[in-house]
Write an enzyme that holds these catalytic residues in place. Structure first.
Site: not given
Length: 345
Positions: A149-150
């Protein structure tokens, strides 16, 4: 209609996959597995699914999964997929893995962050599933390593500008804030209500294991080593991610030129929305969606670019991007199952 299965359907990303795939017009969700909840309906784990999705979770069996599904999502902790995915591929199945096991191209970089890899040949054949950037490669692969996600929130704003030679890659700093669901469903002290509520904190500054994942992709795109400074933060909300990235400009561009570069790069990609001048994204506007919203501001006194991106960490940062990759692999419209109207509030 394609038969799909989910291995690890009761974690947060797995449950989001269940939600999206159950309503997908061209996918038949035929099997879901869970070690902890085998024999129980998924609606007993997530009551929101009651009377809507009452599929029973099965104990994992490679034979059962391969018999009942043609495309398989593995939503499992790191290390487990590398042990089971090779057998799936040998059985002619296409796989989208949501762990880190197939995100890296270099086994040594993976080993330095996680552990030794037991399927290095398959790792090298896998395609990094950043849908908007590696669309053509995803179409022809049998295995996708779904991005973290990051990295999704950091890479989507940066890659077009790096490819255009607009920013100094030696000066990149990314500051990300994630909702608590990013820590997963397994209980840990840091994500307890009393620890996370009414608190805002940085963690694993310059040592988060997503940092090398981003560095490898950015280095590939830049054609030279890139090592960004990355600092993640925990925000007291259930889901959502906001990333602010800073970098020196190599030329004297104005904001409209930066936004034009981003808009041109993503003109045919429906899930990246570039904000108009003077506007930056908010997590509330992407909540529950597969969108990545990107805005840009220039600090002229320092000739520094400020990029802001917002995603839902469980959708574009995990399950939604995985389904988008499935759509691309099967040469479907990439928006299928992901085109619901966003919440206005």
């Amino acid at each position: 209609m394609v038969r799909v299965g989910i291995v690890g359907a009761t974690g947060y990303a797995g449950a989001e996959l269940v939600r999206i795939l159950y309503g997908h017009p061209q996918a038949d969700l035929t099997i879901i597995t869970s070690r902890q909840y085998a024999g129980k309906p998924v609606s007993s784990v997530y009551p929101a699914f009651k009377n809507v999705i009452d599929m029973v979770c099965q104990e994992f069996s490679i034979n059962a999964v391969c018999e009942q599904a043609d495309l398989i999502f593995t939503a499992l902790p790191h290390k487990i997929p590398m042990e089971i995915v090779p057998e799936m591929v040998k059985n002619g199945k296409r796989v989208i893995d949501l762990s880190a096991d197939f995100r890296f191209n270099d086994p040594e970089k993976y080993k330095a962050v996680y552990q030794p890899h037991t399927s290095e040949d398959l790792m090298k054949k896998a395609v990094y599933g950043l849908s908007e950037v590696y669309f053509n490669q995803i179409r022809t692969t049998d295995i996708v390593g779904n991005p973290g996600c990051y990295p999704t929130s950091v890479l989507l704003p940066l890659i077009p500008l790096i490819k255009a030679g607009i920013i100094d890659t030696d000066t990149i700093i990314s500051d990300s804030k994630s909702g608590v669901s990013g820590a997963g469903r397994s209980p840990n002290i840091g994500s307890l209500y009393c620890e996370a509520s009414e608190s805002f904190k940085a963690y694993k500054a310059a040592s988060h294991r997503h940092n090398p994942e981003m560095n490898e992709v950015l280095s590939c795109e830049a054609g030279k080593p890139v090592n960004i400074t990355f600092v993640p933060h925990l925000v007291p909300m259930s889901r959502g991610m906001l990333t602010t990235t800073y970098a020196k400009l190599l030329q004297n561009q104005d904001t409209s030129e930066i936004l034009d570069c981003l808009s041109r790069f993503y003109k045919d990609r429906p899930f990246v929305r570039v904000c108009p001048p003077g506007s930056v994204p908010s997590t509330i506007h992407v909540r529950g969606t597969n969108y990545c919203d990107i805005g840009a501001v220039i600090d002229k006194s320092n000739n520094r670019l400020i990029l802001v991106s917002a995603i839902d960490n469980l959708v574009k940062g995990a399950a939604g991007q995985a389904v988008q990759n499935m759509n691309i692999m099967l040469e479907m419209d990439e928006t299928l199952g992901l085109d619901s109207v966003p919440y206005p509030l």
